[in-house]
Design a protein around this motif. Structure first.
Motif, PDB file in Angstrom:
ATOM      1  N   ASP A   1       0.840  -1.192   0.000  1.00 14.16           N
ATOM      2  CA  ASP A   1       0.000   0.000   0.000  1.00 14.16           C
ATOM      3  C   ASP A   1       0.877   1.244   0.000  1.00 14.16           C
ATOM      4  O   ASP A   1       1.881   1.310   0.715  1.00 14.16           O
ATOM      5  CB  ASP A   1      -0.906   0.031   1.236  1.00 14.16           C
ATOM      6  CG  ASP A   1      -2.026  -0.987   1.141  1.00 14.16           C
ATOM      7  OD1 ASP A   1      -2.328  -1.453   0.025  1.00 14.16           O
ATOM      8  OD2 ASP A   1      -2.592  -1.320   2.200  1.00 14.16           O
ATOM      9  N   GLY A   2       0.498   2.211  -0.817  1.00 13.09           N
ATOM     10  CA  GLY A   2       1.216   3.479  -0.850  1.00 13.09           C
ATOM     11  C   GLY A   2       2.432   3.497  -1.746  1.00 13.09           C
ATOM     12  O   GLY A   2       3.155   4.492  -1.778  1.00 13.09           O
TER      13      GLY A   2
ATOM     14  N   ALA B   1      -1.131   7.787 -11.993  1.00 13.33           N
ATOM     15  CA  ALA B   1      -0.797   7.117 -10.726  1.00 13.33           C
ATOM     16  C   ALA B   1      -0.196   8.110  -9.736  1.00 13.33           C
ATOM     17  O   ALA B   1      -0.553   8.117  -8.550  1.00 13.33           O
ATOM     18  CB  ALA B   1       0.167   5.964 -10.975  1.00 13.33           C
ATOM     19  N   VAL B   2       0.712   8.954 -10.207  1.00 12.94           N
ATOM     20  CA  VAL B   2       1.335   9.963  -9.335  1.00 12.94           C
ATOM     21  C   VAL B   2       0.285  10.971  -8.873  1.00 12.94           C
ATOM     22  O   VAL B   2       0.225  11.323  -7.691  1.00 12.94           O
ATOM     23  CB  VAL B   2       2.512  10.659 -10.055  1.00 12.94           C
ATOM     24  CG1 VAL B   2       3.004  11.866  -9.271  1.00 12.94           C
ATOM     25  CG2 VAL B   2       3.650   9.664 -10.284  1.00 12.94           C
ATOM     26  N   ASP B   3      -0.553  11.440  -9.803  1.00 15.60           N
ATOM     27  CA  ASP B   3      -1.597  12.412  -9.451  1.00 15.60           C
ATOM     28  C   ASP B   3      -2.562  11.851  -8.416  1.00 15.60           C
ATOM     29  O   ASP B   3      -2.945  12.543  -7.470  1.00 15.60           O
ATOM     30  CB  ASP B   3      -2.373  12.852 -10.694  1.00 15.60           C
ATOM     31  CG  ASP B   3      -1.538  13.689 -11.649  1.00 15.60           C
ATOM     32  OD1 ASP B   3      -0.474  14.215 -11.235  1.00 15.60           O
ATOM     33  OD2 ASP B   3      -1.943  13.815 -12.824  1.00 15.60           O
TER      34      ASP B   3
ATOM     35  N   ALA C   1      -0.750  11.714  -5.049  1.00 13.66           N
ATOM     36  CA  ALA C   1      -0.538  13.067  -4.528  1.00 13.66           C
ATOM     37  C   ALA C   1      -1.850  13.679  -4.035  1.00 13.66           C
ATOM     38  O   ALA C   1      -1.859  14.428  -3.058  1.00 13.66           O
ATOM     39  CB  ALA C   1       0.104  13.946  -5.591  1.00 13.66           C
ATOM     40  N   ALA C   2      -2.955  13.342  -4.681  1.00 13.01           N
ATOM     41  CA  ALA C   2      -4.263  13.883  -4.289  1.00 13.01           C
ATOM     42  C   ALA C   2      -4.688  13.427  -2.906  1.00 13.01           C
ATOM     43  O   ALA C   2      -5.506  14.072  -2.256  1.00 13.01           O
ATOM     44  CB  ALA C   2      -5.319  13.494  -5.318  1.00 13.01           C
ATOM     45  N   THR C   3      -4.128  12.324  -2.426  1.00  9.29           N
ATOM     46  CA  THR C   3      -4.465  11.839  -1.089  1.00  9.29           C
ATOM     47  C   THR C   3      -3.757  12.649  -0.002  1.00  9.29           C
ATOM     48  O   THR C   3      -4.059  12.507   1.170  1.00  9.29           O
ATOM     49  CB  THR C   3      -4.063  10.359  -0.903  1.00  9.29           C
ATOM     50  OG1 THR C   3      -2.637  10.240  -0.890  1.00  9.29           O
ATOM     51  CG2 THR C   3      -4.683   9.482  -1.972  1.00  9.29           C
TER      52      THR C   3
ATOM     53  N   VAL D   1       5.760  16.485  -3.186  1.00 10.83           N
ATOM     54  CA  VAL D   1       4.908  15.301  -3.354  1.00 10.83           C
ATOM     55  C   VAL D   1       5.701  14.007  -3.272  1.00 10.83           C
ATOM     56  O   VAL D   1       5.129  12.952  -3.030  1.00 10.83           O
ATOM     57  CB  VAL D   1       4.107  15.317  -4.681  1.00 10.83           C
ATOM     58  CG1 VAL D   1       3.267  16.563  -4.799  1.00 10.83           C
ATOM     59  CG2 VAL D   1       4.977  15.105  -5.882  1.00 10.83           C
ATOM     60  N   TRP D   2       7.016  14.082  -3.447  1.00 13.87           N
ATOM     61  CA  TRP D   2       7.821  12.869  -3.546  1.00 13.87           C
ATOM     62  C   TRP D   2       8.265  12.365  -2.186  1.00 13.87           C
ATOM     63  O   TRP D   2       8.714  13.113  -1.341  1.00 13.87           O
ATOM     64  CB  TRP D   2       9.046  13.104  -4.417  1.00 13.87           C
ATOM     65  CG  TRP D   2       8.672  13.391  -5.829  1.00 13.87           C
ATOM     66  CD1 TRP D   2       8.701  14.601  -6.451  1.00 13.87           C
ATOM     67  CD2 TRP D   2       8.174  12.463  -6.786  1.00 13.87           C
ATOM     68  NE1 TRP D   2       8.251  14.477  -7.728  1.00 13.87           N
ATOM     69  CE2 TRP D   2       7.918  13.176  -7.965  1.00 13.87           C
ATOM     70  CE3 TRP D   2       7.914  11.106  -6.749  1.00 13.87           C
ATOM     71  CZ2 TRP D   2       7.418  12.566  -9.109  1.00 13.87           C
ATOM     72  CZ3 TRP D   2       7.408  10.488  -7.890  1.00 13.87           C
ATOM     73  CH2 TRP D   2       7.171  11.217  -9.052  1.00 13.87           C
TER      74      TRP D   2
END
Length: 122
Positions: A10-11, A33-35, A38-40, A75-76
């Motif tokens: 997960d994650g 997938a990145v978006d 990051a939205a979470t 975000v990273w």
């Protein structure tokens, strides 16, 4: 093309580079997938496997990869680059100081270790 890696914790986003990497691989696979992650509000943790199945990046694929590195560095999280390709190892070593998050190199035979590290299980 970019293919999802199975059995990621997960994650963690897991991707494998196969054949030629084109711009569509970013717009249809990686960017969404990145978006979504990051939205979470959580950090984007990723395992990127570039093994023997990889051939090359198209010019457009290289451009998309460069743009990915210019995203908001906040975000990273952890990015595990798993490869035995010397040119890619050198590139990651050069750009690691300016990449957002934490990037670490692993050999292809260390995929399980890379996955655990990306998931924060080190």
């Amino acid at each position: 093309m970019l293919e999802p890696l199975p059995n990621m914790p997960d994650g963690v986003i897991g991707l494998r580079a196969v054949g030629t990497i084109e711009p569509a691989d970013y717009t249809s696979v990686l960017d969404p997938a990145v978006d979504a992650r990051a939205a979470t509000g959580e950090k984007v943790n990723m395992v990127y496997l570039v093994g023997d199945e990889f051939d090359h990046y198209s010019l457009g694929g290289l451009w998309e990869d460069a743009k990915l590195g210019l995203r908001d560095p906040r975000v990273w999280g952890r990015v595990a680059v798993v490869t035995n390709h010397d040119w890619l190892r050198r590139s990651v070593a050069i750009f690691r100081p300016i990449m957002g998050g934490h990037a670490r190199l692993f050999d292809v035979d260390q995929l399980d270790e890379a996955t655990a590290w990306a998931a924060g299980q080190d």
